[in-house]
Design a protein around this motif. Structure first.
Motif, PDB file in Angstrom:
ATOM      1  N   ARG A 169       0.864  -1.187   0.000  1.00 18.98           N
ATOM      2  CA  ARG A 169       0.000   0.000   0.000  1.00 18.98           C
ATOM      3  C   ARG A 169       0.898   1.234   0.000  1.00 18.98           C
ATOM      4  N   LEU A 170       0.959   1.922  -1.151  1.00 22.77           N
ATOM      5  CA  LEU A 170       1.845   3.067  -1.344  1.00 22.77           C
ATOM      6  C   LEU A 170       1.000   4.321  -1.518  1.00 22.77           C
ATOM      7  N   ASP A 171       1.151   5.245  -0.576  1.00 24.70           N
ATOM      8  CA  ASP A 171       0.348   6.475  -0.593  1.00 24.70           C
ATOM      9  C   ASP A 171      -1.146   6.166  -0.686  1.00 24.70           C
ATOM     10  N   GLY A 172      -1.557   5.145   0.063  1.00 18.83           N
ATOM     11  CA  GLY A 172      -2.974   4.802   0.148  1.00 18.83           C
ATOM     12  C   GLY A 172      -3.503   3.983  -0.998  1.00 18.83           C
ATOM     13  N   ARG A 173      -2.664   3.604  -1.981  1.00 10.92           N
ATOM     14  CA  ARG A 173      -3.111   2.815  -3.129  1.00 10.92           C
ATOM     15  C   ARG A 173      -2.342   1.499  -3.173  1.00 10.92           C
ATOM     16  N   SER A 174      -3.054   0.401  -3.322  1.00  7.96           N
ATOM     17  CA  SER A 174      -2.425  -0.916  -3.332  1.00  7.96           C
ATOM     18  C   SER A 174      -1.738  -1.169  -4.671  1.00  7.96           C
ATOM     19  N   ARG A 175      -0.514  -1.709  -4.603  1.00  8.85           N
ATOM     20  CA  ARG A 175       0.258  -2.047  -5.792  1.00  8.85           C
ATOM     21  C   ARG A 175       0.769  -3.480  -5.660  1.00  8.85           C
ATOM     22  N   THR A 176       0.831  -4.175  -6.761  1.00 11.95           N
ATOM     23  CA  THR A 176       1.308  -5.551  -6.778  1.00 11.95           C
ATOM     24  C   THR A 176       2.817  -5.578  -7.013  1.00 11.95           C
ATOM     25  N   VAL A 177       3.533  -6.310  -6.161  1.00 14.09           N
ATOM     26  CA  VAL A 177       4.973  -6.465  -6.329  1.00 14.09           C
ATOM     27  C   VAL A 177       5.233  -7.409  -7.496  1.00 14.09           C
ATOM     28  N   ILE A 178       5.927  -6.926  -8.533  1.00 14.09           N
ATOM     29  CA  ILE A 178       6.195  -7.761  -9.708  1.00 14.09           C
ATOM     30  C   ILE A 178       7.668  -8.137  -9.836  1.00 14.09           C
ATOM     31  N   GLY A 179       8.550  -7.476  -9.081  1.00 11.57           N
ATOM     32  CA  GLY A 179       9.965  -7.787  -9.245  1.00 11.57           C
ATOM     33  C   GLY A 179      10.829  -7.177  -8.165  1.00 11.57           C
ATOM     34  N   VAL A 180      12.054  -7.721  -8.065  1.00 12.89           N
ATOM     35  CA  VAL A 180      13.090  -7.216  -7.154  1.00 12.89           C
ATOM     36  C   VAL A 180      14.316  -6.886  -7.992  1.00 12.89           C
ATOM     37  N   LEU A 181      14.880  -5.725  -7.765  1.00 12.49           N
ATOM     38  CA  LEU A 181      16.032  -5.274  -8.533  1.00 12.49           C
ATOM     39  C   LEU A 181      17.319  -5.934  -8.044  1.00 12.49           C
ATOM     40  N   PRO A 182      18.390  -5.929  -8.841  1.00 13.17           N
ATOM     41  CA  PRO A 182      19.651  -6.578  -8.458  1.00 13.17           C
ATOM     42  C   PRO A 182      20.249  -5.988  -7.180  1.00 13.17           C
ATOM     43  N   PRO A 183      21.097  -6.753  -6.478  1.00  5.94           N
ATOM     44  CA  PRO A 183      21.630  -6.319  -5.175  1.00  5.94           C
ATOM     45  C   PRO A 183      22.401  -5.001  -5.224  1.00  5.94           C
ATOM     46  N   ARG A 184      23.234  -4.794  -6.219  1.00  2.00           N
ATOM     47  CA  ARG A 184      24.094  -3.607  -6.247  1.00  2.00           C
ATOM     48  C   ARG A 184      23.498  -2.471  -7.076  1.00  2.00           C
ATOM     49  N   PHE A 185      22.249  -2.643  -7.514  1.00  2.00           N
ATOM     50  CA  PHE A 185      21.642  -1.586  -8.326  1.00  2.00           C
ATOM     51  C   PHE A 185      21.247  -0.401  -7.454  1.00  2.00           C
ATOM     52  N   SER A 186      21.689   0.771  -7.862  1.00  2.00           N
ATOM     53  CA  SER A 186      21.299   2.023  -7.217  1.00  2.00           C
ATOM     54  C   SER A 186      20.980   3.011  -8.320  1.00  2.00           C
ATOM     55  N   PHE A 187      19.780   3.524  -8.313  1.00  2.00           N
ATOM     56  CA  PHE A 187      19.363   4.411  -9.398  1.00  2.00           C
ATOM     57  C   PHE A 187      20.049   5.765  -9.241  1.00  2.00           C
ATOM     58  N   LEU A 188      21.183   5.902  -9.931  1.00  2.00           N
ATOM     59  CA  LEU A 188      21.960   7.145  -9.922  1.00  2.00           C
ATOM     60  C   LEU A 188      22.293   7.585  -8.497  1.00  2.00           C
ATOM     61  N   GLY A 189      22.521   6.615  -7.616  1.00  2.00           N
ATOM     62  CA  GLY A 189      22.914   6.919  -6.247  1.00  2.00           C
ATOM     63  C   GLY A 189      21.799   7.423  -5.366  1.00  2.00           C
ATOM     64  N   THR A 190      20.534   7.240  -5.768  1.00  2.00           N
ATOM     65  CA  THR A 190      19.433   7.781  -4.972  1.00  2.00           C
ATOM     66  C   THR A 190      19.138   6.949  -3.734  1.00  2.00           C
ATOM     67  N   GLY A 191      19.384   5.641  -3.796  1.00  2.00           N
ATOM     68  CA  GLY A 191      19.069   4.798  -2.650  1.00  2.00           C
ATOM     69  C   GLY A 191      17.587   4.588  -2.449  1.00  2.00           C
ATOM     70  N   ALA A 192      16.799   4.635  -3.527  1.00  2.00           N
ATOM     71  CA  ALA A 192      15.346   4.468  -3.419  1.00  2.00           C
ATOM     72  C   ALA A 192      14.993   3.034  -3.033  1.00  2.00           C
ATOM     73  N   ASP A 193      13.867   2.887  -2.347  1.00  2.00           N
ATOM     74  CA  ASP A 193      13.401   1.569  -1.905  1.00  2.00           C
ATOM     75  C   ASP A 193      12.371   0.968  -2.844  1.00  2.00           C
ATOM     76  N   LEU A 194      11.510   1.800  -3.428  1.00  2.00           N
ATOM     77  CA  LEU A 194      10.422   1.317  -4.271  1.00  2.00           C
ATOM     78  C   LEU A 194      10.429   2.050  -5.612  1.00  2.00           C
ATOM     79  N   TYR A 195      10.032   1.326  -6.664  1.00  2.00           N
ATOM     80  CA  TYR A 195       9.971   1.871  -8.018  1.00  2.00           C
ATOM     81  C   TYR A 195       8.595   1.559  -8.602  1.00  2.00           C
ATOM     82  N   TYR A 196       8.016   2.552  -9.275  1.00  2.00           N
ATOM     83  CA  TYR A 196       6.688   2.344  -9.856  1.00  2.00           C
ATOM     84  C   TYR A 196       6.626   3.024 -11.224  1.00  2.00           C
ATOM     85  N   PRO A 197       5.763   2.551 -12.133  1.00  2.00           N
ATOM     86  CA  PRO A 197       5.649   3.169 -13.469  1.00  2.00           C
ATOM     87  C   PRO A 197       4.872   4.485 -13.402  1.00  2.00           C
ATOM     88  N   LEU A 198       5.291   5.456 -14.186  1.00  2.00           N
ATOM     89  CA  LEU A 198       4.665   6.781 -14.161  1.00  2.00           C
ATOM     90  C   LEU A 198       3.271   6.788 -14.781  1.00  2.00           C
TER      91      LEU A 198
END
Length: 825
Positions: A169-198
């Motif tokens: 439940r992200l910002d009050g809306r339920s989302r289905t987990v479809i994948g886990v990113l690789p261990p050393r992946f960091s999106f441009l050093g942001t350290g984000a925990d969750l990714y969603y399509p725009l």
């Protein structure tokens, strides 16, 4: 060769004090150089961990007509670049946010990345578990999906493969987990925990609302200039395909054009200059260390002078003697390099530990094979550098006269001439000069840092200010009026906590990087229809914000709760904005401003009711930003009716700030109103201020350490050369004392000599500093690169240290016993 190496090793082990001193001195200089290079290697030189990273670019634009060197990406342009560009293989957009995660234990706020489905394929990143986003996930009204970072998957879900298909439940809306990113992946050093399509809707896209960052992958062989030209070609196409945003006239007025940046350069940012300057600084420390070792080596060589002369008399060539001495120095250099690797590893750990957040990619810094090769090269260079002095000095003779003098020198009554210590004196001068260059650099950074500490950032007593962000998503409370009332109740509960003096809230606290900029209309200066008015910084606030921050009201008043309850059309601006437009702060009162651009719709004019102090919203080292403060709830804004700022940073002023109990009570106060609202990024205003100062303080600390090491080595060099002169002129000093000279006369003579070396080095160092200090200009604030105060103070400081070293060495000369000296060999 083996026999020669055994002889060298035996000779070095036969002089353990000399060997340990040389290796330790070299190790210190080499380790500092290797440690800084390892940071440069990890941050600047290592390629980004993506497929063919050299073809990745940040998709930016420029608008010089509006004063912007960088403008973000928008949906309309991204769609056109993706479909019609001949320069891009693919493009994508992303945005960085903080979102509330609820429904699975205690609510928390995490960093999230919204991105287009093209982004992960563009970077060459696949899912480590499950799948990545597809085109179908990224269309409007598609089922909501989410991907987890590997660290978040481990922390929150225990690394279970059963996570795939679970609901978040992200910002009050339920989302289905479809994948886990690789261990050393960091999106441009942001350290984000969750990714969603725009899930951008093309039917609603316009060339405007530049709320995203863009990334593109260039086609093979395409240059930045060619890609920028292709972007400029497509701007009219985008305006025609996605109307309703900027007009062609606005684009022309702004000078709007492509301004691509290599993605590596975008990630690294402005830290590159600082790191290269630090490498140059520790390189100077290495040179000082080599000069010190060369002096030690020359002293040791004096004891071997007859040995070398005998070997020369027995047929050894000049080249063979020089090679023997260089081989010894290279072995010492390699030993110093081995010890330096151990020290460098510890230094790198400390650099990562103390390094500021402004240094990107610190997680990539390590002592790897490339760094080890660099350490080997530096060790060989150092060994060669300090070995050249004795090689030329002791293996440079060859005529019969010099050979005869060398063989006779060990006899009783022999005395060393000035040529014996001329080379040592030159090395000391170089040490002093290099040390002064480093001291000037660290002095300039210190003065700059102190100037920054005195800057008024837009708040007072930052150690008393606690701030945290709370968001009220529409999925949690849909009605804007109810959301506004909830925010007001939260402020009331926070204000009732023990020890809390005042409370306010804002969309973006000063220097917290949550900035918003948009066009502003000024009634007194109407803009031509279809043109783009100036872009201004926007902030949305509640009553009590200025009082809590300690930002003074220069004219008029701040906001009142009646302004929000009665939907009054009011605004507050900063003093520099008022002065820029109307000449003085008081003249702005009663004037009217509005959001939007001419011709879009009838402006909702708002009266300026107050003028407050300037704010350094882009950092203490940057100029104050002209800012407009709007009420956090209004009847209409940006076309929204009504408008409520749903994400606010709450600010509390209290002497209890910094205590865990205050934060717990604040969290409970928020959860009393709504248990699904987590507190995000709790910190003090002092934390924000120190983060803004981190870049300068890091550079100041590193330059200061380098200068300190160079100062110590230079002082030791002065003391050592005078002590050496005393030992070589013992009989001469004895004769002077026997003939009636006083100990004070001998002391003065040695002090004058030492100070002569120091003053020569100071003058040379000042000249070099004047030439090089301009390289620091972009890192300085409130001080000129050739600041006379800094130059004079540093020269005096170094002179006093040299005087101390000379005095201590001179006392040794004054204590020479005349009778003992005359009897000396």
């Amino acid at each position: 060769m083996r026999t020669s190496l055994r002889q060298i090793v035996r000779r070095l082990f036969g002089s353990p004090a000399f060997t340990v001193t040389v290796v330790a001195t070299l190790a210190l200089g080499i380790a500092a150089t290797v440690a800084v290079f390892s940071v440069i290697s990890g941050v600047l030189l290592s390629p980004l961990p993506f497929h063919e990273p050299e073809r990745l670019v940040g998709v930016w634009h420029k608008a010089p007509g509006l004063g912007f060197d960088q403008v973000n990406q928008c949906a309309g342009l991204d769609l056109v670049y993706r479909d019609d560009s001949t320069a891009f293989e693919s493009t994508g957009m992303w945005t960085r946010e903080r979102s509330a995660v609820t429904g699975n234990g205690e609510p928390e706020e995490v960093e999230t990345i919204g991105l287009t489905a093209t982004m992960l394929p563009l970077l060459g990143i696949d899912a480590a578990l499950g799948r990545r986003f597809s085109v179908q996930d990224d269309v409007p009204d598609a089922p909501l999906t989410v991907m987890l970072s590997h660290a978040y998957w481990q922390r929150r879900w225990g690394g279970s493969e059963a996570t795939i298909g679970q609901q978040v439940r992200l910002d009050g809306r339920s989302r289905t987990v479809i994948g886990v990113l690789p261990p050393r992946f960091s999106f441009l050093g942001t350290g984000a925990d969750l990714y969603y399509p725009l899930q951008i809707d093309p039917s609603e896209a316009v060339v405007g609302q530049f709320n995203y960052q863009g990334i593109g992958r260039l086609r093979a062989g395409v240059t930045l200039d060619q890609a920028n030209a292709d972007m400029n070609r497509l701007l009219p196409v985008a305006l025609e395909r996605f109307p309703g945003g900027l007009s062609a006239k606005m684009m022309e007025q702004a000078g709007f054009a492509g301004a691509l940046i290599p993605l590596q350069e975008q990630v690294v940012g402005s830290i590159s200059q600082t790191l290269w300057i630090l490498l140059a600084a520790v390189g100077l420390v290495l040179l000082v260390a080599c000069a010190n070792v060369a002096n030690l080596y020359l002293v040791r060589g004096e004891g071997r002078y007859r040995e070398l002369a005998v070997r020369s008399a027995l047929g050894a060539t000049r080249g063979r003697l020089a090679l023997a001495l260089l081989a010894e120095s290279l072995i010492l250099g390699l030993l110093g390099g081995v010890l330096a690797l151990v020290l460098a590893w510890g230094m790198v750990r400390l650099l990562i530990w103390f390094g500021p957040d402004s240094v990107p990619r610190l997680d990539q810094v390590r002592v790897d094979g490339g760094v080890m090769l660099f350490a080997l090269a530096v060790s060989l260079f150092a060994g060669l550098l300090f070995g050249l002095f004795p090689a030329f000095r002791h293996a440079g003779g060859g005529d019969s006269a010099s050979l005869s003098a060398a063989l006779k020198e060990g006899g009783r009554g022999g005395s060393a001439g000035r040529e014996r210590y001329r080379a040592r004196s030159a090395l000391v001068v170089a040490q002093v000069a290099l040390g002064l260059v480093l001291l000037v650099g660290s002095g300039l950074m210190l003065r700059s840092f102190l100037a920054l500490r005195d800057v008024e950032p837009g708040f007072t007593d930052p150690q008393e200010l606690l701030t945290f962000r709370v968001s009220v998503p529409s999925a949690e409370i849909e009605d804007p009026h109810e959301a506004a009332l909830l925010e007001e109740r939260i402020i009331e509960r926070l204000a009732s906590l023990p020890g809390v003096e005042s409370v306010g809230a804002t969309s973006s606290m000063t220097m917290d990087v949550y900035n918003s900029n948009d066009a502003l209309l000024v009634e007194d200066f109407p803009a031509e229809e279809g043109s783009l008015p100036p872009i201004r910084r926007y902030k949305f606030i509640t009553p009590g914000y200025f009082e809590t921050m300690g930002n003074p009201v220069f004219a008029g008043r701040g906001l009142e709760w009646a302004d929000l309850h009665e939907a009054r059309l009011v605004a507050v601006i900063t003093a520099n904005f008022a002065t820029e437009v109307w000449g003085e702060p008081g003249a702005a009162l009663g004037r009217r401003i509005a959001d939007g651009v001419p011709g879009e719709e009838e402006p909702m004019w708002r009266e300026i009711v107050g003028v407050v102090g300037d704010i350094r919203d882009d950092g203490v080292a940057q100029e104050p930003v002209a800012t407009v403060f709007w009420p956090a709830a209004m009847p209409r804004f940006w076309g929204n009716e009504p408008f409520v700022q749903r994400s606010l940073s709450y600010v509390l002023r209290s002497e209890r700030t910094g205590t865990a109990s205050l934060l717990r009570e604040a969290q409970q106060a928020v959860w009393t109103e709504n248990a699904n609202l987590p507190l995000a990024k709790p910190e003090t205003a002092n934390d924000i201020l120190q983060r803004s100062l981190a870049h300068s303080s890091f550079a100041m600390l590193m330059l200061g350490l380098a200068a300190g090491i160079a100062l110590v080595l230079g002082s030791v060099g002065i003391y050592g050369v005078i002590s050496y002169i005393v030992s070589q002129r013992t009989r001469e000093i004895g004769v002077r004392l026997a003939l009636g000279a006083k100990g004070s006369d001998v002391h003065s003579m040695m002090v004058r000599y030492g100070m002569g070396l120091a003053m020569t080095g100071v003058v040379l160092g000042l000249a070099v500093s004047a030439l090089l200090s301009g390289t620091l200009s972009r890192m300085l604030y409130g001080v000129e690169p050739r600041d006379p105060v800094t130059f004079v103070v540093v020269a005096i400081l170094l002179s006093l240290v040299a005087l101390l070293a000379s005095t201590l060495a001179g006392r040794r000369a004054a204590r020479v016993d005349a009778l003992t000296a005359l009897r000396a060999e």
